[in-house]
Write a protein that holds these residues in place. Structure first.
Motif, PDB file in Angstrom:
ATOM      1  N   SER A  65     -31.096  16.472   6.542  1.00  0.00           N
ATOM      2  CA  SER A  65     -32.161  15.431   6.704  1.00  0.00           C
ATOM      3  C   SER A  65     -33.264  15.870   7.659  1.00  0.00           C
ATOM      4  O   SER A  65     -34.137  15.386   7.416  1.00  0.00           O
ATOM      5  CB  SER A  65     -31.627  14.932   7.755  1.00  0.00           C
ATOM      6  N   ALA A  66     -33.190  17.200   7.850  1.00  0.00           N
ATOM      7  CA  ALA A  66     -34.299  17.590   8.653  1.00  0.00           C
ATOM      8  C   ALA A  66     -35.892  18.073   8.314  1.00  0.00           C
ATOM      9  O   ALA A  66     -35.283  19.622   7.481  1.00  0.00           O
ATOM     10  CB  ALA A  66     -33.859  18.373   9.748  1.00  0.00           C
ATOM     11  N   ILE A  87     -46.329  11.409  -3.560  1.00  0.00           N
ATOM     12  CA  ILE A  87     -44.298  10.287  -3.504  1.00  0.00           C
ATOM     13  C   ILE A  87     -44.881   8.887  -3.814  1.00  0.00           C
ATOM     14  O   ILE A  87     -43.549   8.759  -3.649  1.00  0.00           O
ATOM     15  CB  ILE A  87     -45.221   9.844  -1.937  1.00  0.00           C
ATOM     16  N   GLY A  88     -45.297   8.532  -4.812  1.00  0.00           N
ATOM     17  CA  GLY A  88     -45.067   6.611  -5.106  1.00  0.00           C
ATOM     18  C   GLY A  88     -45.616   5.469  -4.116  1.00  0.00           C
ATOM     19  O   GLY A  88     -44.551   4.779  -4.868  1.00  0.00           O
ATOM     20  N   LYS A 147     -33.944  11.223  -4.338  1.00  0.00           N
ATOM     21  CA  LYS A 147     -35.010  10.705  -4.765  1.00  0.00           C
ATOM     22  C   LYS A 147     -36.040  10.656  -3.747  1.00  0.00           C
ATOM     23  O   LYS A 147     -37.164   9.772  -3.278  1.00  0.00           O
ATOM     24  CB  LYS A 147     -34.709   8.971  -4.783  1.00  0.00           C
ATOM     25  N   ASN A 148     -35.735  11.940  -2.662  1.00  0.00           N
ATOM     26  CA  ASN A 148     -36.356  12.664  -1.884  1.00  0.00           C
ATOM     27  C   ASN A 148     -37.393  13.078  -2.169  1.00  0.00           C
ATOM     28  O   ASN A 148     -37.573  14.565  -3.201  1.00  0.00           O
ATOM     29  CB  ASN A 148     -35.807  13.086  -0.101  1.00  0.00           C
ATOM     30  N   LYS A 149     -38.979  13.024  -1.828  1.00  0.00           N
ATOM     31  CA  LYS A 149     -39.882  13.628  -2.444  1.00  0.00           C
ATOM     32  C   LYS A 149     -40.942  14.323  -1.201  1.00  0.00           C
ATOM     33  O   LYS A 149     -41.165  13.313  -0.006  1.00  0.00           O
ATOM     34  CB  LYS A 149     -40.870  12.960  -3.287  1.00  0.00           C
ATOM     35  N   VAL A 150     -41.432  15.924  -1.223  1.00  0.00           N
ATOM     36  CA  VAL A 150     -42.483  15.752  -0.038  1.00  0.00           C
ATOM     37  C   VAL A 150     -43.531  16.748  -1.316  1.00  0.00           C
ATOM     38  O   VAL A 150     -43.402  17.525  -1.371  1.00  0.00           O
ATOM     39  CB  VAL A 150     -42.308  17.033   1.273  1.00  0.00           C
ATOM     40  N   PRO A 194     -42.576  10.288   3.394  1.00  0.00           N
ATOM     41  CA  PRO A 194     -43.046   9.004   2.159  1.00  0.00           C
ATOM     42  C   PRO A 194     -43.079   8.148   4.194  1.00  0.00           C
ATOM     43  O   PRO A 194     -42.712   8.640   4.777  1.00  0.00           O
ATOM     44  CB  PRO A 194     -41.309   8.750   2.188  1.00  0.00           C
ATOM     45  N   ALA A 195     -43.379   7.449   4.343  1.00  0.00           N
ATOM     46  CA  ALA A 195     -44.218   6.174   4.764  1.00  0.00           C
ATOM     47  C   ALA A 195     -42.432   5.600   6.156  1.00  0.00           C
ATOM     48  O   ALA A 195     -42.509   5.320   7.732  1.00  0.00           O
ATOM     49  CB  ALA A 195     -44.808   4.948   4.455  1.00  0.00           C
ATOM     50  N   SER A 196     -41.190   5.829   5.411  1.00  0.00           N
ATOM     51  CA  SER A 196     -39.890   5.291   6.322  1.00  0.00           C
ATOM     52  C   SER A 196     -39.474   6.488   7.176  1.00  0.00           C
ATOM     53  O   SER A 196     -38.697   5.935   7.816  1.00  0.00           O
ATOM     54  CB  SER A 196     -39.649   4.651   5.260  1.00  0.00           C
ATOM     55  N   TRP A 197     -39.973   7.554   7.119  1.00  0.00           N
ATOM     56  CA  TRP A 197     -39.844   8.815   6.962  1.00  0.00           C
ATOM     57  C   TRP A 197     -39.843   8.485   8.978  1.00  0.00           C
ATOM     58  O   TRP A 197     -41.011   8.618   9.479  1.00  0.00           O
ATOM     59  CB  TRP A 197     -39.278   9.788   6.518  1.00  0.00           C
TER      60      TRP A 197
END
Length: 222
Positions: A65-66, A87-88, A147-150, A194-197
Motif C-alpha cells: 500500500s506504500a 487516473i480517471g 484498479k490502482n493507478k499511478v 488518486p485524490a482518495s489516497w
C-alpha cells in the motif's frame, strides 16, 4: 557506484577536463599560478561529476500500500487536481525538485504494469514553476496494478536537457524501488495519485528515491 544511465556522459566529461588540464600544462605552464588553478578546478569538477552520477543502493518499503518517491529531492508542491486523464478522476500531484547535488537516478513508485509511456518535447522553464509540469520537455509513465493507478513525470528544467528512461516500455511488469532512468543536471519529478489516497509528505520535505513513502493506498482498495 556510477549509474549506467550516465556512465558515458561521466567518462566524456572527465576526459575533456583532463585534456584541458594537459593542454594548459603543455602550453601555458609559464603563466604564474595557472596550472595550479586549472588542476584545482579539474579536481573539483571530477568530484562534482562523481557526486552527480552516484547511484547508491536503497531499501524499499515492502508494504504494497506504500507508494514511494520516484526521485531524490525536495517537495516543492502538493496540488489537488480536479481531474487527471490517466487516473480517471480527481487526483493529487506531488512535485519533487531535484537540485544538481541530489542523486538523479529515478525509481519505480509502485508494483504493477506500465500501461502509459509518452514523451513530450517542450520548453525549459525553471523546474519548480507550476506550469513546468505541462509545458516543459517531459516523459509521462503510467503504472496500473488492479484498479490502482499511478502517473509520474520526468520533467526537464532550465539546466536539465536530457531525460533517459531505457528500462521502461509499455506492457512491462515493474517492481517498486527498481531503477528505470534519470534526468541529467537538475530537474523535477511529479507523481500523481488518486485524490482518495493519503499523502504522507508535505512541502519542503526531503525525499529519497525508492525509500520515502509519499502516499498510502487506503485499506480495502485493490
Amino acid at each position: 557506484m556510477i549509474t549506467p544511465y550516465g556512465r558515458s556522459t561521466f567518462l566524456k566529461s572527465v576526459l575533456i577536463a583532463l585534456s584541458v588540464a594537459i593542454l594548459v600544462h603543455w602550453f601555458l605552464s609559464w603563466v604564474p599560478g595557472l596550472t595550479l588553478l586549472v588542476d584545482l578546478l579539474v579536481i573539483a569538477f571530477i568530484g562534482f561529476a562523481l557526486n552527480f552520477f552516484r547511484d547508491p543502493e536503497r531499501k524499499t518499503d515492502s508494504d504494497p500500500s506504500a507508494i514511494v518517491s520516484p526521485a531524490d529531492g525536495t517537495v516543492v508542491m502538493i496540488k489537488k487536481l480536479d481531474h487527471d486523464e490517466f487516473i480517471g478522476g480527481p487526483a493529487t500531484l506531488v512535485a519533487v525538485f531535484m537540485s544538481p547535488l541530489n542523486v538523479h537516478v529515478n525509481r519505480i513508485p509502485m508494483n504493477g504494469t506500465v500501461t502509459l509511456l509518452k514523451y513530450h518535447p517542450g520548453l525549459f522553464l525553471k523546474a519548480w514553476e507550476d506550469r513546468a509540469s505541462e509545458e516543459n520537455e517531459r516523459s509521462e509513465i503510467g503504472i496500473e496494478n488492479g484498479k490502482n493507478k499511478v502517473l509520474f513525470k520526468q520533467i526537464a528544467g532550465f539546466v536539465a536537457r536530457r531525460i533517459v528512461y531505457p528500462d521502461i516500455e509499455v506492457g512491462k511488469t515493474v517492481t517498486k524501488g527498481t531503477r528505470f532512468g534519470m534526468i541529467k543536471f537538475g530537474s523535477r519529478v511529479d507523481i500523481i495519485v488518486p485524490a482518495s489516497w493519503e499523502i504522507k509528505v508535505k512541502p519542503q520535505d526531503i525525499t529519497r528515491a525508492g525509500e520515502t513513502v509519499v502516499a498510502l493506498i487506503p485499506e480495502g482498495v485493490k
